[in-house]
Design a protein around this motif. Structure first.
Motif, mmCIF file in Angstrom:
data_model
loop_
_atom_site.group_PDB
_atom_site.id
_atom_site.type_symbol
_atom_site.label_atom_id
_atom_site.label_comp_id
_atom_site.label_asym_id
_atom_site.label_seq_id
_atom_site.Cartn_x
_atom_site.Cartn_y
_atom_site.Cartn_z
ATOM 1 N N VAL A 30 0.856 -1.190 0.000
ATOM 2 C CA VAL A 30 0.000 0.000 0.000
ATOM 3 C C VAL A 30 0.897 1.246 0.000
ATOM 4 O O VAL A 30 1.745 1.402 0.887
ATOM 5 N N TYR A 31 0.702 2.089 -1.017
ATOM 6 C CA TYR A 31 1.400 3.375 -1.030
ATOM 7 C C TYR A 31 0.437 4.428 -0.495
ATOM 8 O O TYR A 31 -0.594 4.691 -1.134
ATOM 9 N N VAL A 32 0.747 5.013 0.641
ATOM 10 C CA VAL A 32 -0.040 6.145 1.116
ATOM 11 C C VAL A 32 0.631 7.376 0.501
ATOM 12 O O VAL A 32 1.791 7.680 0.802
ATOM 13 N N ALA A 33 -0.080 8.020 -0.424
ATOM 14 C CA ALA A 33 0.539 9.084 -1.224
ATOM 15 C C ALA A 33 0.013 10.453 -0.812
ATOM 16 O O ALA A 33 -1.173 10.766 -0.997
ATOM 17 N N ILE A 34 0.898 11.259 -0.259
ATOM 18 C CA ILE A 34 0.510 12.596 0.217
ATOM 19 C C ILE A 34 0.620 13.581 -0.938
ATOM 20 O O ILE A 34 1.685 13.710 -1.556
ATOM 21 N N LEU A 35 -0.488 14.264 -1.209
ATOM 22 C CA LEU A 35 -0.475 15.268 -2.271
ATOM 23 C C LEU A 35 0.200 16.542 -1.763
ATOM 24 O O LEU A 35 -0.209 17.108 -0.750
ATOM 25 N N ASN A 36 1.242 16.956 -2.469
ATOM 26 C CA ASN A 36 1.931 18.194 -2.142
ATOM 27 C C ASN A 36 1.247 19.307 -2.930
ATOM 28 O O ASN A 36 1.648 19.610 -4.048
ATOM 29 N N ASN A 37 0.177 19.843 -2.354
ATOM 30 C CA ASN A 37 -0.645 20.821 -3.055
ATOM 31 C C ASN A 37 -0.325 22.225 -2.571
ATOM 32 O O ASN A 37 -0.712 22.630 -1.478
ATOM 33 N N LYS A 38 0.398 22.955 -3.422
ATOM 34 C CA LYS A 38 0.858 24.289 -3.002
ATOM 35 C C LYS A 38 -0.291 25.289 -2.928
ATOM 36 O O LYS A 38 -0.182 26.322 -2.286
ATOM 37 N N ASN A 39 -1.429 24.955 -3.562
ATOM 38 C CA ASN A 39 -2.570 25.874 -3.533
ATOM 39 C C ASN A 39 -3.389 25.744 -2.258
ATOM 40 O O ASN A 39 -4.163 26.617 -1.916
ATOM 41 N N LYS A 40 -3.234 24.594 -1.571
ATOM 42 C CA LYS A 40 -4.035 24.364 -0.370
ATOM 43 C C LYS A 40 -3.247 24.872 0.842
ATOM 44 O O LYS A 40 -2.047 24.583 0.967
ATOM 45 N N ASN A 41 -3.905 25.618 1.697
ATOM 46 C CA ASN A 41 -3.236 26.140 2.875
ATOM 47 C C ASN A 41 -3.151 25.050 3.934
ATOM 48 O O ASN A 41 -4.107 24.809 4.642
ATOM 49 N N SER A 42 -2.006 24.395 4.010
ATOM 50 C CA SER A 42 -1.899 23.237 4.900
ATOM 51 C C SER A 42 -1.402 23.634 6.281
ATOM 52 O O SER A 42 -0.607 24.565 6.413
ATOM 53 N N LEU A 43 -1.845 22.878 7.280
ATOM 54 C CA LEU A 43 -1.349 23.098 8.642
ATOM 55 C C LEU A 43 0.051 22.498 8.764
ATOM 56 O O LEU A 43 0.959 23.093 9.312
ATOM 57 N N PHE A 44 0.196 21.271 8.231
ATOM 58 C CA PHE A 44 1.456 20.547 8.371
ATOM 59 C C PHE A 44 2.240 20.504 7.059
ATOM 60 O O PHE A 44 1.646 20.434 5.975
ATOM 61 N N THR A 45 3.575 20.487 7.198
ATOM 62 C CA THR A 45 4.424 20.293 6.016
ATOM 63 C C THR A 45 4.312 18.825 5.592
ATOM 64 O O THR A 45 3.806 17.987 6.356
ATOM 65 N N ILE A 46 4.816 18.531 4.416
ATOM 66 C CA ILE A 46 4.797 17.148 3.934
ATOM 67 C C ILE A 46 5.552 16.247 4.917
ATOM 68 O O ILE A 46 5.091 15.154 5.267
ATOM 69 N N GLU A 47 6.726 16.728 5.395
ATOM 70 C CA GLU A 47 7.526 15.915 6.317
ATOM 71 C C GLU A 47 6.777 15.631 7.617
ATOM 72 O O GLU A 47 6.830 14.529 8.154
ATOM 73 N N GLU A 48 6.063 16.639 8.123
ATOM 74 C CA GLU A 48 5.296 16.456 9.361
ATOM 75 C C GLU A 48 4.145 15.475 9.140
ATOM 76 O O GLU A 48 3.879 14.606 9.972
ATOM 77 N N ARG A 49 3.478 15.606 7.985
ATOM 78 C CA ARG A 49 2.360 14.691 7.681
ATOM 79 C C ARG A 49 2.872 13.264 7.548
ATOM 80 O O ARG A 49 2.251 12.314 8.031
#
Ligand code: COA
Length: 158
Positions: A30-49
């Motif tokens: 299973v690949y859990v794939a995190i979308l790195n969406n620069k348009n979405k205001n995220s709380l956490f960075t990719i590394e934190e997620r």
């Protein structure tokens, strides 16, 4: 057989984890794939997620956490994987999800989407609601992992 479970995971909730646990029993990888969406205001960075997902999935030995930007169909080709998993919580998810599944198939004809009905316990859950609840001091222990709770508390106290 391999499967990709894509999403924003900002942060991963027990609803997402329920889907991951169920597919990890049925698929070799299973690949859990995190979308790195620069348009979405995220709380956490990719590394934190990624850190929170890895902690939540530490009991599952066939799960790999990856991130991507751009089209999911292209990323699926890169991974040499032609199956996507998506959870359906309510009827309102259905329209958007069918549209995405059809478009992904248009972009990569061999790409199939497998829908899992979300656990009813989490059918009302979303990452945004969890963020809203904690931002007003509410209790979110039932919805996200202890690590996510801790990291969210830190973010909101900054
Ligand atoms: N339990 C609890 N919550 C769930 C859930 C579940 N089983 N499944 C989804 N959710 C929630 C998420 O927490 C999220 O909540 P939020 O909006 O409050 O943050 C919301 O539902 C959206 O879910 P998510 O799975 O994160 O989807 P998304 O809409 O952010 O991303 C992608 C969907 C990543 C699959 C899609 O945007 C994508 O593929 N993007 C890449 C670009 C692309 O290829 N575009 C063309 C697509 S055809």
């Amino acid at each position: 057989m391999k499967i990709i479970y894509p999403g924003s995971f900002d942060p991963i909730t027990y609803g997402h984890l329920d889907i991951i646990e169920r597919i990890s029993k049925k698929f070799n990888k299973v690949y859990v794939a995190i979308l790195n969406n620069k348009n979405k205001n995220s709380l956490f960075t990719i590394e934190e997620r990624k850190k929170i997902i890895l902690d939540s999935c530490k009991h599952l030995n066939n799960v790999e956490v990856v991130s991507f930007s751009g089209l999911l169909a292209d990323f699926a080709k890169e991974l040499d994987c032609n199956l996507i998993a998506r959870g359906l919580r309510e009827v309102s998810d259905y329209e958007k999800e069918v549209q995405m599944a059809l478009m992904n198939k248009e972009l990569y004809s061999d790409l199939e989407t497998l829908f899992l009905v979300s656990n009813y316990k989490y059918s009302f859950l979303s990452s945004s609601l969890v963020k809203e609840i904690i931002s007003f001091g509410g209790d979110i222990d039932k919805f996200v992992s202890p690590m996510a709770v801790q990291m969210m508390k830190e973010k909101y106290s900054e």
